[in-house]
Design an enzyme around this catalytic site. Sequence first.
Site, PDB file in Angstrom:
ATOM      1  N   LYS A   1      -0.975   3.378  52.871  1.00 40.81           N
ATOM      2  CA  LYS A   1       0.537   4.140  51.594  1.00 40.81           C
ATOM      3  C   LYS A   1       0.951   5.249  52.892  1.00 40.81           C
ATOM      4  CE  LYS A   1      -0.288   2.872  46.663  1.00 40.81           C
ATOM      5  NZ  LYS A   1       0.856   1.878  46.901  1.00 40.81           N
TER       6      LYS A   1
ATOM      7  N   ARG B   1      -2.334  -6.892  41.001  1.00 42.01           N
ATOM      8  CA  ARG B   1      -2.480  -8.157  40.742  1.00 42.01           C
ATOM      9  C   ARG B   1      -3.820  -8.841  41.233  1.00 42.01           C
ATOM     10  NH1 ARG B   1       2.814  -9.298  43.876  1.00 42.01           N
ATOM     11  NH2 ARG B   1       2.748  -6.975  43.614  1.00 42.01           N
TER      12      ARG B   1
END
Length: 502
Positions: free
Chosen positions: A281, A355
């Site tokens: 990130k 996920r």
Amino acid sequence: MDVRLIAAPRKRTPADLIVFGFFEGSPFLKESEALEPDFAKSIRAALEKKRFSGKFGETVSVYCDKLHEAPEAVVIGLGKKTNFRTLCVRKSAGTVIQMAQCRKAEQVRVFLDSFSGGEVTLQNAAEAFGELSHLAAYRFDQYKSQSGDEEKKKTPETVELLFSKSAAESSLKKAVEWAEIVASGTLMARNLINEPGNAMTASKMVKVAEELAEEKAVTCKVLEQKELEELKMGGILAVNQGSIHPPALIILEYGARYKKTGILCLVGKGVTFDTGGISIKPAKDMEKMKYDMSGSAAVIATLSALADAKLPVHVIGLMPMVENNVANNPIRPGDIIRMYNGKTVEVLNTDAEGRLILADALAYTERYKPRAIIDLATLTGMCAATFGDKAIGMLGNDERLLARVRKAGEITGQRCWELPLWDEYRDQIKGHHSDLLNIGGPYGGTITAAMFLKEFVPAKTPWVHLDIAGTAWCDSPRYDCVKGATGVGVKLLMQFIAESVR
Ligand code: BES
Ligand code: ZN
Ligand code: ZN
């Protein structure tokens, strides 16, 4: 802090601050006049001189040592009675508590009757003050050194809620009790989330869960690295490969003896810090990613609150706990992993890790044959971009369950807004060298993330996914929260569960 309901008239000890609500355009409250003639005189003067009209959020304060009950009385404008709703009384209650904090008032007395009107019943007002007394006073200051420690002293010791309609006493009591249970659950979640990534590891969360099981009527089972390997939980293991901290799947159970409503499984994303992994990130705001375990915090706190509320329901909370980091042997983009349910996934982006861990936990719920599953996750930046902090993104496979969650959202103010889960989106996550891809391209990110999860939900099981990426964190102070974790989800789930046994 102690929130007390007190039936009037009763002889009262002095307070530091007394508080009245006032509707725009209404006559001044008779009760307050009888109580505090000097105070009533000053307020009437303020009204006559148009210094105060009762507009929502407006306040007028009278400081006078002639007052019987307290050296200061505050009147808070509630706006027009016809517009007064639950959210309004909650905001007013939050403002009252923050005012009390600024003044370092230890004893606060609220004239509850003056806060009911419009859509707001006395019971609603009691619930709002019961809840906001805790939420609005909350600070996360355990890392502040003693010297600069002004904040800690500010929280009022007692908040007295004075009411005159004696018939309502038992329902008011219930309302305050419920509010305090839900609020303390919410604060528990906030505390866990606000802990920095160096303190909040999977093992820390395990400790919290085990302590909870010792204290309250919940049982705790922990699947550690070795068991996760034996069970072939490829998603959880893969994401944690880049961390020096071991992963865990925490399973908390409440109410096994209640058989009537079937089992509700709650699954919460527990990424104790999300660097993004090799698909790292950007540095800006990355510190916020300690909040990436907000889903798991909501789940553990809900189980804690459930045990306090003693509701007759059977709930199992599953919390896959990992850290998404780049140490050791992190997963690479292009790696293909095999999940707990046997499906293979090509990891195109290591930052789409939530996920992967949820998928294993969702598939694992199959053994419980749940009647419903709700998962909570700070899953996609796209959800925050879509709804801001005003709504939870909601997706699911069962209209009735979706409607029930939506209703709980409306009642609690933790609103859930549905996005579609149409089959047409499936193409985006179809694999080339694997069954599935872990990202679905630049468009419809919140939906494709949920489409991915859907692949792991046990067959024929009603399921709702809640993307709390936008609502789990508060960027600037609000009436109910300081900058930091909001604890979203606890109140929503408690309302949903309470409704299911009503
Ligand atoms: N924890 C983040 C979600 C997130 C990102 C919340 C930014 C708030 C702000 C999640 O693990 C993530 O990184 N998701 C990616 C998915 C993408 C790579 C498909 C995202 O949303 O950018
Ligand atoms: Zn991520
Ligand atoms: Zn994440």
